[in-house]
Design a protein around this motif. Sequence first.
Motif, PDB file in Angstrom:
ATOM      1  N   CYS A 224       0.861  -1.170   0.000  1.00  0.00           N
ATOM      2  CA  CYS A 224       0.000   0.000   0.000  1.00  0.00           C
ATOM      3  C   CYS A 224       0.902   1.225   0.000  1.00  0.00           C
ATOM      4  O   CYS A 224       1.880   1.265   0.735  1.00  0.00           O
ATOM      5  CB  CYS A 224      -0.909  -0.008   1.221  1.00  0.00           C
ATOM      6  SG  CYS A 224      -2.182   1.246   1.172  1.00  0.00           S
TER       7      CYS A 224
ATOM      8  N   LYS B 193      -4.037   8.714   5.627  1.00  0.00           N
ATOM      9  CA  LYS B 193      -4.959   9.328   4.674  1.00  0.00           C
ATOM     10  C   LYS B 193      -6.145   8.400   4.488  1.00  0.00           C
ATOM     11  O   LYS B 193      -6.003   7.167   4.482  1.00  0.00           O
ATOM     12  CB  LYS B 193      -4.274   9.569   3.321  1.00  0.00           C
ATOM     13  CG  LYS B 193      -3.139  10.565   3.371  1.00  0.00           C
ATOM     14  CD  LYS B 193      -3.667  11.953   3.579  1.00  0.00           C
ATOM     15  CE  LYS B 193      -2.538  12.966   3.465  1.00  0.00           C
ATOM     16  NZ  LYS B 193      -2.982  14.321   3.686  1.00  0.00           N
TER      17      LYS B 193
ATOM     18  N   GLU C 241      -6.338   5.897  -5.648  1.00  0.00           N
ATOM     19  CA  GLU C 241      -7.481   6.723  -6.020  1.00  0.00           C
ATOM     20  C   GLU C 241      -8.665   5.811  -6.269  1.00  0.00           C
ATOM     21  O   GLU C 241      -8.514   4.719  -6.810  1.00  0.00           O
ATOM     22  CB  GLU C 241      -7.167   7.540  -7.273  1.00  0.00           C
ATOM     23  CG  GLU C 241      -6.077   8.579  -7.048  1.00  0.00           C
ATOM     24  CD  GLU C 241      -5.791   9.399  -8.290  1.00  0.00           C
ATOM     25  OE1 GLU C 241      -6.636   9.419  -9.214  1.00  0.00           O
ATOM     26  OE2 GLU C 241      -4.713  10.007  -8.337  1.00  0.00           O
TER      27      GLU C 241
ATOM     28  N   GLU D 131       2.259  10.913  -0.655  1.00  0.00           N
ATOM     29  CA  GLU D 131       1.140  11.679  -1.203  1.00  0.00           C
ATOM     30  C   GLU D 131       0.972  11.432  -2.702  1.00  0.00           C
ATOM     31  O   GLU D 131      -0.129  11.380  -3.213  1.00  0.00           O
ATOM     32  CB  GLU D 131       1.348  13.179  -0.954  1.00  0.00           C
ATOM     33  CG  GLU D 131       1.303  13.574   0.502  1.00  0.00           C
ATOM     34  CD  GLU D 131      -0.079  13.485   1.087  1.00  0.00           C
ATOM     35  OE1 GLU D 131      -1.068  13.654   0.357  1.00  0.00           O
ATOM     36  OE2 GLU D 131      -0.172  13.237   2.300  1.00  0.00           O
TER      37      GLU D 131
ATOM     38  N   ILE E  25      -5.962   5.427   2.159  1.00  0.00           N
ATOM     39  CA  ILE E  25      -5.135   4.309   2.628  1.00  0.00           C
ATOM     40  C   ILE E  25      -5.921   3.507   3.668  1.00  0.00           C
ATOM     41  O   ILE E  25      -5.914   2.277   3.647  1.00  0.00           O
ATOM     42  CB  ILE E  25      -3.791   4.803   3.192  1.00  0.00           C
ATOM     43  CG1 ILE E  25      -2.949   5.413   2.062  1.00  0.00           C
ATOM     44  CG2 ILE E  25      -3.025   3.659   3.861  1.00  0.00           C
ATOM     45  CD1 ILE E  25      -1.649   6.049   2.513  1.00  0.00           C
TER      46      ILE E  25
ATOM     47  N   ASP F 195       1.682   8.748  -4.352  1.00  0.00           N
ATOM     48  CA  ASP F 195       1.340   7.361  -4.652  1.00  0.00           C
ATOM     49  C   ASP F 195       0.033   6.909  -4.003  1.00  0.00           C
ATOM     50  O   ASP F 195      -0.234   5.721  -3.943  1.00  0.00           O
ATOM     51  CB  ASP F 195       2.451   6.421  -4.183  1.00  0.00           C
ATOM     52  CG  ASP F 195       3.731   6.608  -4.955  1.00  0.00           C
ATOM     53  OD1 ASP F 195       3.668   7.064  -6.111  1.00  0.00           O
ATOM     54  OD2 ASP F 195       4.801   6.304  -4.404  1.00  0.00           O
ATOM     55  N   LEU F 196      -0.766   7.848  -3.506  1.00  0.00           N
ATOM     56  CA  LEU F 196      -2.006   7.461  -2.837  1.00  0.00           C
ATOM     57  C   LEU F 196      -2.944   6.750  -3.800  1.00  0.00           C
ATOM     58  O   LEU F 196      -3.060   7.144  -4.961  1.00  0.00           O
ATOM     59  CB  LEU F 196      -2.720   8.696  -2.271  1.00  0.00           C
ATOM     60  CG  LEU F 196      -2.067   9.364  -1.083  1.00  0.00           C
ATOM     61  CD1 LEU F 196      -2.830  10.636  -0.720  1.00  0.00           C
ATOM     62  CD2 LEU F 196      -1.998   8.429   0.105  1.00  0.00           C
TER      63      LEU F 196
END
Length: 166
Positions: free
Chosen positions: A9, A148, A18, A13, A151, A15-16
């Motif tokens: 995972c 976040k 979506e 920021e 995640i 590579d978050l």
Amino acid sequence: MTDAPLPECPLTETDLPEFTPDEVRAQLAELTFDSVGSFDQEAAYSLGTLAAEIVRERGFALAVQVVLGEHIVYKAALGGVSADTTSWLRRKSNVALRDAQPSLLTRLEADASGTPHQIDDEFAVSGGSFPIVVDGSVVGTITASGLKDVIDHDLVVTAIRSYLAN
């Protein structure tokens, strides 16, 4: 549980993960339990333990909680996550229970309509809580909090998917 490595995972920021509302709706349709009694306290404990293992393997600072009805069956806080996650877990779970959908979907729908996110003493419209659906009825939630919201959402989806695969 399987000995296969769990998927990574992202932690940055850029590579978050979506998610679109349609993707989250598809997850909700996919990640259900088939029959009454197929998700009890033992199952809740197993699912929570699996989620906590994913947290540990990924080195996250994250809390996870599994609730059946109004009963917290499993809760773990790992990696030095702050104590305020307790409130976030409860309030995200309240959103998933109230709306009978993942709290991330509620946030995405609010974003699309321009509605401000409800963050108060009872509800936190932020991703990370996923309803546990048995025979079409919401019987509880699995919730993650500490990172976040996408995640947090990805973690609970990964845990449910892995649990159902075994």
